[in-house]
Each structure stands twice: as C-alpha cells, then as structure tokens.
Design a protein around this motif. Structure first.
Motif, PDB file in Angstrom:
ATOM      1  N   PHE A  43       0.868  -1.194   0.000  1.00  0.00           N
ATOM      2  CA  PHE A  43       0.000   0.000   0.000  1.00  0.00           C
ATOM      3  C   PHE A  43       0.896   1.233   0.000  1.00  0.00           C
ATOM      4  O   PHE A  43       1.797   1.350   0.839  1.00  0.00           O
ATOM      5  N   ASP A  45       0.674   5.535  -0.061  1.00  0.00           N
ATOM      6  CA  ASP A  45      -0.070   6.795  -0.101  1.00  0.00           C
ATOM      7  C   ASP A  45       0.746   7.774  -0.929  1.00  0.00           C
ATOM      8  O   ASP A  45       1.880   8.129  -0.563  1.00  0.00           O
ATOM      9  N   GLN A  54      -4.528   6.561  -2.541  1.00  0.00           N
ATOM     10  CA  GLN A  54      -3.952   5.254  -2.188  1.00  0.00           C
ATOM     11  C   GLN A  54      -3.688   4.426  -3.447  1.00  0.00           C
ATOM     12  O   GLN A  54      -4.552   4.287  -4.307  1.00  0.00           O
ATOM     13  N   ILE A  56      -2.205   0.560  -4.847  1.00  0.00           N
ATOM     14  CA  ILE A  56      -2.026  -0.847  -4.444  1.00  0.00           C
ATOM     15  C   ILE A  56      -1.115  -1.537  -5.465  1.00  0.00           C
ATOM     16  O   ILE A  56      -1.360  -1.469  -6.674  1.00  0.00           O
ATOM     17  N   ARG A  88     -12.504   1.109  -3.428  1.00  0.00           N
ATOM     18  CA  ARG A  88     -11.585   0.701  -2.367  1.00  0.00           C
ATOM     19  C   ARG A  88     -11.992  -0.661  -1.823  1.00  0.00           C
ATOM     20  O   ARG A  88     -13.156  -0.876  -1.494  1.00  0.00           O
ATOM     21  N   GLU A 102      -9.214   3.494  -4.974  1.00  0.00           N
ATOM     22  CA  GLU A 102      -7.768   3.282  -4.954  1.00  0.00           C
ATOM     23  C   GLU A 102      -7.325   3.012  -6.388  1.00  0.00           C
ATOM     24  O   GLU A 102      -8.156   2.733  -7.267  1.00  0.00           O
TER      25      GLU A 102
END
Length: 598
Positions: A43, A45, A54, A56, A88, A102
């Motif tokens: 993860f 940010d 965010q 991934i 998300r 995300e």
C-alpha cells in the motif's frame, strides 16, 4: 537509480481521481507519503499538492519488476504510476477526498529517490519552527502550508479580476527609488554607476501612485512588494506584499464602497463567509475610548470605562496624581473572573507594566458581594460602591484599573483586554468582525524629536472643518484617513490626499519642513502638482495579514513561501551574508566594523 518520465504524462492530480474514474486507466505522479508492505501486497499513499491517493501494488497485476521497485519505495520518493481506478477494497476512508477509491498499479517509475527528511512531512507539524524554516522547501510540502499558499494565489487572482472589472489599471511602480527619511528605516541599495549614492527599496508606492493620478490614469492598483527595515513581530516581515490602489475624483465613501465590495467578494468566494455591508464605522476617538486601541477587536466586550469623574475626589494617591497631571482613570470589567487567584492577578500586573503601567489597581468582587482590593483602604465604602457601580460590577466580577496619561492608559487597558480575552478563549477564529476606523488625528507629537510627525504620511488631507486649526492647534486636527480592521488586526489603511498647494505647504510647515526641505525630498511630486492634479485618495492592504486571518494562522510566516525570522534573516539561504571584496570595490564601499558596546 532515478528514471526519466520517458513520454509518460500525468493524467490527473491525486484528488482529481474520483469514483467517476472507476474502470479507467490513470497516470498519477507525486511524493510517497508512506509505504506499507503487507507481504504480497504493498500500500502506498501518494501525495501531491491536491492531497493523497492510495495505490495498491500486487505482483500478479504489475509484474515482478514493478513490484520489486515498489518494495524500494520510501517516504518522499518521487514516483510516476500508471494503474486502474477501482472501488476501495477495504473500508472507505472518510478523512480522504479519495477515500472511496484506490489505484491498482500496473507500472511504476522512480523519478527521484530521497533521503530521510529531518522531520515528518505532515499536517499540524510539532517540529520546531527554526528547523522547518531551515528546510523550508520540505516544510512547503506539508498540506496545511500548501493550502495557505493556494488560498493566497486564489485571493490574488480574485483581487485582480475584481479591480479590473471596476475599471482599475494594474501598473507597476519602480523598486529603486530615492530615500526619504519620514517613516520607517529604508533598505538601501548602493549604486555602482553613481559611487556614494544609494537607491531605497520602496516602503510603499505612495508617491508614484499619486503621480499616476496626476497623469490621468484615474484608477490604479498593484500587488506591490514593499520593504521596511523595522523590528519584526508575528504580523510583520522586512519584505511584504500590499494590495495597493489609488483613485481620482473620489471622496471617503467612494473608496470605502469599492473596498467593502472587494472584501465581500473575496470572503464569499474563498471562505463562503458572508460579510454584512456596509461595514461598521467608528471614529478614532471612540475606538480609543471604548477599546484602548485604534484597531479594536469587536469579537468580545470588556470595553474600557472612564471613571475619572467618579474618583476625582478620592484620597487614593495613584488616582489623584494621574488626574492632577491631566491624565485619566479607566477600567475594564473581566466578568465572572472575581475568583481569579492572586498569582494570576499579579501576572496581569506584570503584563501591564510591559505596556507602560506603573501598576494595576483591582477590585475582585466575591459571589457574596464582598470586595478584595489593592486600594480599598484608601477609599470609603461609599466611594468603593460608586466605583463598582460605574463599572457595572456584579458579584463574581474582576475590575482592573489603570491611572496615568491617556496614551499610557489606552495602551495598558487595550493590551490587557486582549490578553484576558485570549486567556478566556474569547477569540473565535471562525468569526470575522470588520471595522472601519475613521477620523484619525492628522499628527502625533514625537517626544524625541520634539515636533509633530504625520500619523499616516505628509500628504494626508485634514478634515475641512479642522483646517483653521492647522497652524494654531495642530494636535486637534483630524485627518480624512481610514483604516480597515479585522479581529483586532489592521489590514490596511489609506486617506484622501492633499491636492491643494496652500494646504500642502501648511502641512509641511507644521511638520518642520522648510519649502527648500520639502522640494529636496518630494520635489518631483510637488512639481507635478503644478500642472493640474485631481482630488485623489487611496488605500493599501497587507495581503500577508489578510491571508493570515483568512487561513486562521497566528503568523504571516505561515502564508509566505520563503519568510524571514525575527532578526530579518533567512535560515534556509543564510541571507543576509558577506559579499566578495571585488563587489564592494566596484560599489566604492568600505566596511568599517563597529566595536560592540560592552
């Protein structure tokens, strides 16, 4: 190893990605705020000036090479990521604009690696300001400072739009000017071409904007850089920005009207705050009598009360001496503070001494109506009761008194009123109380120079009805001057200017200038006035102070990109600094080191 963008183009800033983009491929770029490797899934940010998004990384989606790069990511690495926007997978983060989505990464490029910063890049930093200012380029990455500077940019754009629509022309005035000794100290710039001669950086564009009115430009404005070599405090910097304007063929109401509508627009569009127009006006004398200040904070009461008449016959020597010397006795009522511990009252006395008081008299009224007082033994019960009544004192109140020359009494109680309000949490930063303070004294007496000086500047027009006093009793002359005040801070000030030669000559005479002195300093303006000058007026705001209050900050350093500290130095660039001997020689300057006094 840093990579190049190699044709990769950013499609969105972080918070421009929304639920509307679900199912789309995006390319985002920015700084790693933090990275968390959960074993098989990473993860990240990502932060840019808009906010946080965010990302991934899963090896099955981005491939082993990109996943290996993602494993290396650390705080403040600069990266470019291409990926798909999805809902998300975990719980929605209500604290983020992008908390419902995300980006599942397909590829990543490390555009720049970063050392560990000397403090966390986070909102509401607890890091000491000195360290943050030394690394200001890192400090400016913090979201709260970025919001402030974005707000500043929006306000500047809005001001330009509004004034342009009102018929103002944006015209730049010179930075290299002639020094004039009136006012604050100048920053001087040596001339190489004219050895031994100096330019002065402008304290304001005052003379040039008046010349523009002589030149027929009618309505001028400028976001002007100004410089003053004076001691600093929270709302002062050696260099600052003014929203500067001047208008021809106007009176006070015209200037105030256009500026009220400007403030109304700025506060509505930037903060969604409604300003009720017209803004309240208060004459200078009333402001001093009621609040002890020419920039009163109207968010709370605790107004000054003049009790000179009530105590004129008492035997308390402090009151007696002040009145006999032509001063006054005034007080404030800190309602509900009668039980304040003696230690805190003593601290208030010491605070008052810092503003010129010799002491502070008080009456603490108990809940049972009894008095604890520093001077009760010098007063009869009837005199004490009359004084308490004059102060609207109730059970549980604390009454504080200053007795001295009016100037000292105003200073002391004006400052004390603010200090107590601060201690009691009465200063609500979400409340905006504007005020025009008008009819300032034209002149103030300078004890050191033993002469009158201009309270604003030598070109301020006296009130017509006071013109007859200009030579006989100049201290009583009021000026056509006005300040705009917000929450106890002077945002800006201005005045109607003198455009008649005879009035200007009288003004210079009162200030102690001979005709020759006046022409030596201001000849180019006075000569211009010989060729037809319209009645004109102006006003200048401190843009930095305005943004400070709008952003609810306590210091203008938090709304200026690269500010100076208290001694006017820059901790980041080490300015001011020594210069090369060759440069000094070219400027015909020799430096003589002064011995420090022991």
């Amino acid at each position: 190893m840093s990579e190049s963008m190699m044709g990769m183009r950013r499609s969105h800033r972080c918070t421009e990605v929304s639920q509307e983009n679900i199912g789309q491929k995006v390319t985002v770029m920015g700084w790693v705020q933090k990275s968390r490797n959960k074993g098989g899934i990473i993860f990240v940010d990502l932060r840019d000036r808009s906010g946080i998004l965010q990302l991934i990384f899963e090896e099955s989606e981005c491939g082993s090479e990109n996943f290996a790069k993602a494993e290396k990511l650390r705080s403040e690495f600069v990266i470019a990521v291409e990926g798909n926007v999805v809902e998300r997978s975990g719980a929605v983060n209500e604290n983020l604009t992008t908390g419902a989505i995300e980006v599942r990464a397909l590829s990543v490029r490390i555009l720049s690696e970063a050392e560990t910063p000397p403090f966390p890049i986070e909102e509401d930093s607890k890091t000491k300001e000195e360290l943050r200012l030394k690394y200001r380029y890192l400090d400016l990455r913090r979201p709260d400072l970025q919001k402030n500077l974005i707000m500043r940019s929006k306000v500047a754009t809005l001001v330009r739009q509004f004034l342009s629509e009102e018929g103002f022309l944006e015209i730049e005035t010179p930075m290299l000017n002639k020094s004039t000794p009136e006012g604050a100290r100048d920053y001087l710039v040596p001339s190489r071409v004219h050895p031994g001669n100096f330019y002065a950086l402008p304290q304001s564009p005052q003379l040039f904007k008046q010349l523009l009115m002589c030149s027929g430009y009618d309505r001028y404005f400028q976001l002007a850089k100004c410089f003053r070599d004076e001691d600093l405090r929270a709302d002062r910097q050696p260099e600052f920005t003014q929203i500067d304007m001047e208008m021809s063929f106007v009176e006070v109401d015209d200037v105030l009207d256009v500026n009220e509508r400007l403030l109304e627009k700025v506060f509505k569009e930037i903060l969604d705050v409604e300003i009720s127009l017209p803004i309240q006006r208060m004459k200078w004398q009333e402001a001093m009598d009621r609040f002890g200040s020419d920039k009163p904070d109207l968010r709370f009461g605790m107004e000054l009360k003049d009790v000179t008449e009530v105590v004129k016959n008492v035997e308390f020597v402090v009151f007696k001496n002040a009145i006999e010397a032509g001063g006054s006795v005034r007080g404030i009522n800190a309602e509900g503070q009668g039980a304040m511990p003696r230690k805190k009252i003593d601290a208030l006395v010491e605070f008052a001494k810092g503003y010129g008081a010799k002491g502070l008299a008080y009456i603490a009224i108990g809940e049972d109506g009894s008095y604890k007082s520093s001077f009760a033994k010098f007063m009869t019960p009837e005199e004490m009761n009359a004084l308490v009544e004059a102060m609207d004192g109730k059970n549980g109140d604390l009454l504080l008194f200053a007795a001295d020359k009016n100037k000292v009494v105003y200073n002391v109680l004006g400052a004390l009123r603010l200090e107590i309000a601060s201690q009691l949490g009465l200063l609500d930063k979400n409340e905006y109380r504007f005020l025009w303070v008008t009819e300032f004294p034209l002149l103030e007496w300078d004890e050191e120079q033993n002469r009158f000086t201009a309270m604003h500047h030598p070109f301020t027009m006296p009130m017509e009805e006071d013109l007859y006093l200009l030579e006989s009793d100049p201290g009583k002359v009021r000026a056509k001057a006005y300040d705009i005040v917000l929450n106890g801070t002077e945002l800006g000030g201005g005045s109607i200017r003198i455009h008649q030669n005879d009035v200007q000559e009288k003004m210079f005479g009162v200030l102690g200038f001979s005709k020759e002195d006046a022409y030596e300093q201001f000849g180019f303006l006075l000569n211009a006035f010989k060729y037809g000058v319209p009645p004109h007026a102006g006003l200048a705001y401190g843009l930095d102070r305005l943004i400070m209050l709008m952003a609810k900050e306590d210091s203008i350093r938090d709304v200026i990109a690269f500010p100076k500290v208290k001694d006017a130095s820059c901790l980041m660039s080490d300015a001011p600094n020594v210069v090369d001997a060759k440069q000094l020689k070219e400027l015909a300057i020799a430096i003589e080191m002064m011995e420090q006094e022991q």
